[in-house]
Structures are given as structure tokens and as C-alpha cells.
Design a protein around this motif. Sequence first.
Motif, short mmCIF file in Angstrom:
data_model
loop_
_atom_site.label_atom_id
_atom_site.label_comp_id
_atom_site.label_asym_id
_atom_site.label_seq_id
_atom_site.Cartn_x
_atom_site.Cartn_y
_atom_site.Cartn_z
N THR A 96 -3.17 2.66 -6.01
CA THR A 96 -4.77 2.33 -6.05
C THR A 96 -4.45 0.82 -5.54
OG1 THR A 96 -4.52 1.63 -8.27
CG2 THR A 96 -5.25 3.87 -7.95
N THR A 97 -5.78 0.40 -5.45
CA THR A 97 -5.96 -1.11 -4.97
C THR A 97 -5.45 -2.07 -6.12
OG1 THR A 97 -8.30 -1.08 -5.28
CG2 THR A 97 -7.48 -0.97 -3.03
N GLN A 112 -8.21 -7.63 -7.85
CA GLN A 112 -8.45 -6.33 -7.30
C GLN A 112 -9.42 -6.62 -5.89
OE1 GLN A 112 -11.33 -4.36 -7.29
NE2 GLN A 112 -10.59 -2.41 -6.12
N LYS A 115 0.68 -1.18 -0.06
CA LYS A 115 -0.15 -0.16 0.10
C LYS A 115 0.80 1.33 0.24
CE LYS A 115 -3.99 2.26 2.47
NZ LYS A 115 -4.84 2.24 3.36
N VAL A 118 -7.56 -7.86 -3.08
CA VAL A 118 -6.66 -7.07 -2.26
C VAL A 118 -7.98 -6.28 -1.29
CG1 VAL A 118 -5.57 -4.61 -2.56
CG2 VAL A 118 -5.26 -6.59 -3.96
N VAL A 119 -9.01 -5.76 -1.83
CA VAL A 119 -9.94 -5.03 -0.99
C VAL A 119 -10.40 -6.04 0.31
CG1 VAL A 119 -12.34 -3.90 -1.10
CG2 VAL A 119 -10.94 -3.62 -3.00
N LEU A 149 -7.53 -5.98 2.77
CA LEU A 149 -7.14 -4.86 3.46
C LEU A 149 -8.27 -4.65 4.52
CD1 LEU A 149 -6.43 -2.46 0.54
CD2 LEU A 149 -4.58 -3.33 2.18
#
Length: 442
Positions: free
Chosen positions: A418-419, A430, A413, A433-434, A437
Motif C-alpha cells: 500500500t501507499t 502518504q 512499490k 507518495v500518491v 507516483l
Amino acid sequence: MDNLYLLPNAEEEVIDSYDEDIMVTNRDGKIIKVTHISGKQYGLSAEDLLGQSVYDLEKKGVFSPAITPLVQKQKKKVVLVQSKQDGRKVLITGVPLFNENHEVEFVVSYSYEVSELLNLQNYLNELEGEMSRVKEELETYREKSFNFGGFIAVSKSMKQVMKAIKKAAPLKVPIHLQGENGVGKTTLAKLIHQESPWKDGPFIEVNCAAIPEAILAQELTGSLEEAAQKLGYFQLAATGTLYLEGVDELSLTSQSILLKAMRDHKSNFRLISSTEADMEKLVANKQFREDLFYQLHVLPIQIKPLRERPEDLSEIILKSIEKFCTDYQLDRTLSNDLFHELLHLEWKGNQLEVKNLMERLVTESESTIITKEDLPINYRSNGESELDSLEIEGQTLTRILETVEEKVLINAKKHCKTTTEMAKMLGISQPSVVRKLKKYSI
């Protein structure tokens, strides 16, 4: 030789033209001639001294000792320090004037107060010190001005290298540069060329490791066939410099080809070679031809690695940060902790590696202050990865993996905006990743 005679009754005297303390005494010690300032040092006027006896003045303590009797006795110039009534010192010189019988007829003396001489000596000392300082500044300027293409030479060893290059550059002597990859051998070779009488000629750089053995002879001396005439490196380097980079990469057969070409071709260029390895050790281990060694290794110059030149290393780090901040129009500064960490790294790639990492730190950091956290993992703690420092005892494998995953996400990060970029860096989707996190509240 004509004898010198003093004419006591002459209306004009040479000594009157001097603004100095000069007195003339006869053989009896009587003062017969003085200048306008004579006696001033003794608290008397010039008129008071005329007709006086130096013996009487000595007895009265006006000065001591009298110089006239000493000159008469030694019959040569006498220099001594005379004491006055007030305790001050006078440096006095007495010179004999002889008559036709070579007897001392007159004594001419002239004096200076010691304090004036001390002032003069102090001035000369100051002048000498100033000249010494100017010479040091000039030498420093010359050393600084001898840099080339941003090449930094702050350390003692690199200053010695620069001096050796400056001395050798005007001479058509084969020079060999030895040093690790990235220490700047090619830059120094170009510097030698630029400072030499062959600077208006071409600088031909030959990567010895890239030339196949089968075509080496043709590449060096060219082809004379009418159908495919080609100039070789020897012809291309005419009136210039031929730089053979990495001659230690040549096989023994290729070394023989190079040696034969050098012997057969009349050289009209400056020859510079370089190796990463020590050529003397290569010869001792039968990995390099001894006869070729003597052809190339006439004036060897060794360049130490950056880890042995901390003064140069620190300067290169700071100059590189400054350069890349200007290039990318970014405001970045190294933290003190990171700077000290960088000074203790191995830097096996030397200048090339330093510049590469500095560019990476400047462009990847999102903060004005670049910290140790911004270092790539392989540069942290002398190459020790974070996995090596994990607390394993008492933890399950699942918890250990989660700890590693969390740290990887935090680091990603920092370097991604951006993700989507994070997903691309980590090789996952993606949405993953979200989700991750959110899981670790990052």
C-alpha cells in the motif's frame, strides 16, 4: 613321508569322482587314465585317448606342446598354455608322481580352456568393480550422514573437516576451530560433542567476549563462599563439553586467568575453543599467550569462508530458499541471473548472511521468480549503488534528483503493498507518495 603310488589296475579311481579334464600318463608318455570329459577339448572321446602316446598326438597336431616330457625333465609342477588344432588355447598343469627311486613314474595333468578362465577373470573384474562402487557409495553415504543440524559439507575442504571431526570426536583432546564469523564454528562444536563419549553430558557454551575481566575467574571456577555459592563453567561442564567461543577476544590478563584456572582445576570435560583470527599469528604478534596457545591449540581445524567453497555456497542458497518457502508457505524461485550473481558475492557474514538475505528475498518478493531487481541496493553489482551508475554528464541537478527519486519509488512499490507502507518506508507522508507516483506515472 609316504611315497605316492598310482595303481593302474585299480577298479576304483579317485579321479573318476571329479568332473574335470584329468589325464594320467606313464614315464613313456602313454595315456593310462582319463576322466569322462577328457578329450572333449581336442574333439576326441575319452576312450580314443586311452593307450595313445602324447608324443604321437603332438606330432599329429592335436595339441602342442606335450606337457609330460617337460614334467619329467624338470621333475616339478609345470604350467603352460597349450594350442589346439582349431587355434584355441588350453591352460594345462602337469604334476609329477615319483617312485621309490625318486624318478617320475607318472604325470597327472589337468586342463582348462583359456576362454573359461577369461570369463572367470572378467567376472572377477566385474565383481571387483562392483565392490569398489559399493565402497564409494558407502563412503559417500557416510559423508552425507555425518552432517549435523542441516550443516552442508559438499566441498572437498568441508569433507576433510568432517573427517577430521569424526576422527577426533572420540578422543579427549582439546580442539580449536578457526574461521570467519558465520562459518558454523558453534554448529561444528556441537557436532563434536554429539559424536563424542561425552554426548550425554551438558554442552556449555561460553562467549569469552561477554565476560568482564573482573569476574572471569569466578565465572570459570565458581564461588565457594557460603553466602553465595555458585557453580562455575568448569563445574557445569562436568562429564560434558566446555566450548570457549572467541578466546581471541580475551585480554592478556583474562588469558592468564583462564590459563591458571585450567591448571588448577582437574578437567573432567571435553574442551573446544574457537577464534575468528589465526591464533598462530596472534601469538607471533604478542596478542595471545604462547603457553595458553599450546593448551588450546592441540588439534586445530580450519573452516574456510563460503566464498572459497562455491559448492557449499550454492547448496546453502538453494536449501535456504526451499526452507523459507516452506516456512512461509510461499512459491518462490531464484532466476538464473540472480543465482549466478549470488555465487559471486563476498558473503563476509558467511552462512548467517546467506540465510538472512534468502529469507528477506523470499518474504519481500511479490513475484514467483526472484530476480536481480529484488536484491537490496547494497548487494547489487558487488555493492555498487545505483547512484554510482547514473548518467550525470549533460543533465541538470534537478533532472538527476528526479531520476533517483523515480527509481526509489519504483523499488519501494515492489516491496510494499500500500501507499501507506511506502510512506512509512520512505519517511514521507502518504499524500506525498500518491502525488509522486502520479508525477512519474508509476
